[in-house]
Write an enzyme that holds these catalytic residues in place. Structure first.
Site, short mmCIF file in Angstrom:
data_model
loop_
_atom_site.label_atom_id
_atom_site.label_comp_id
_atom_site.label_asym_id
_atom_site.label_seq_id
_atom_site.Cartn_x
_atom_site.Cartn_y
_atom_site.Cartn_z
N ASP A 104 0.51 -1.18 -0.08
CA ASP A 104 -0.33 0.23 0.56
C ASP A 104 1.10 1.35 -0.16
O ASP A 104 1.92 1.35 0.05
CB ASP A 104 -0.70 0.02 1.13
CG ASP A 104 -1.95 -0.57 1.37
OD1 ASP A 104 -2.36 -1.47 0.32
OD2 ASP A 104 -2.19 -1.37 2.25
N ASP A 154 -7.15 -1.96 -4.27
CA ASP A 154 -8.42 -1.23 -3.85
C ASP A 154 -9.28 -0.29 -4.51
O ASP A 154 -10.02 -0.17 -4.28
CB ASP A 154 -7.61 -1.12 -2.43
CG ASP A 154 -7.10 -1.42 -1.50
OD1 ASP A 154 -6.61 -2.83 -1.83
OD2 ASP A 154 -5.78 -1.14 -0.69
#
Length: 222
Positions: free
Chosen positions: A140, A159
């Protein structure tokens, strides 16, 4: 006697065409491929440039770029062991691939293509990244309005694809746009349960007409 052979009507009939929209498997595959490529490329760049670095402030603090390895689900949600997330991702990918041949809506194809790309992107991390197969941590790198996920959990391109795709599917459903390209009329079920007033009126008129004919014949006989 006419010996000329009449043409077979079936020979002159044009083949019937399917009135439904064409299948959108190709569109789904294209969207999934492009979104998956964006996810993979951005993760490669981030791991190569942001390892051990301080968060990079962009757009006046609206976005921060920083490397974070996430063992949890999308947006840092903890729903169990990493292997469970891997199984869920595999199930999503298989389900979308199986369902793709039914798609005749461009909107649904784009939405499911984005969800497929997001699932594949994070699944790739689960399989190939440390600490091990099916237990890998997802990369991330996007934090909004504050570093370290203080305002909102740190996320990645996969995401974002899942969120946008799912939101598009929900919107299409609310607008009555079905996956097969058909449009569901608003309140169709409610209309189906209402009595047909016109049909009842026509039936009454028919009955009156029959009675009048009978009366007329009776008078003629007298």
């Amino acid at each position: 006697m006419n010996t000329e052979q009449q043409p077979d009507p079936s020979d002159t009939e044009e083949p019937q065409q399917d009135p439904r929209p064409t299948r959108k498997v190709g569109l789904l595959a294209l969207v999934a491929l492009l979104a998956y490529a964006v996810d993979v490329v951005t993760k490669v760049i981030v791991t190569a440039t942001l390892e051990g670095e301080e968060p990079i402030r962009l757009l006046g603090g609206a976005v921060y770029l920083q490397l974070l390895r996430n063992p949890y689900a999308a947006f840092g949600m903890d729903i169990g062991g990493t292997w469970i997330l891997t199984v869920v991702a595999i199930a999503v990918v298989v389900g979308i691939v199986w369902f793709a041949r039914r798609l005749r809506s461009a909107g649904w194809a784009v939405g499911l293509g984005l969800v497929l790309a997001g699932a594949l992107g994070n699944l790739t991390d689960r399989i190939f990244r440390a600490p091990g197969v099916f237990q890998g941590h997802v990369v991330d790198f996007i934090s909004v309005f504050a570093p370290n996920g203080e305002f909102f959990p740190v996320f990645n391109a996969a995401d974002s694809a899942i969120t946008i795709g799912a939101g598009l599917i929900v919107l299409l459903t609310l607008l009555g746009r079905d996956y097969d390209g058909s449009v569901i009329p608003r309140g169709r079920r409610a209309k189906g349960t209402e009595p047909d007033i016109d049909a009842g009126t026509d039936s009454d008129d028919t009955e009156r007409g029959t009675d009048q004919d009978a009366d007329g014949k009776g008078r003629s006989a007298e």
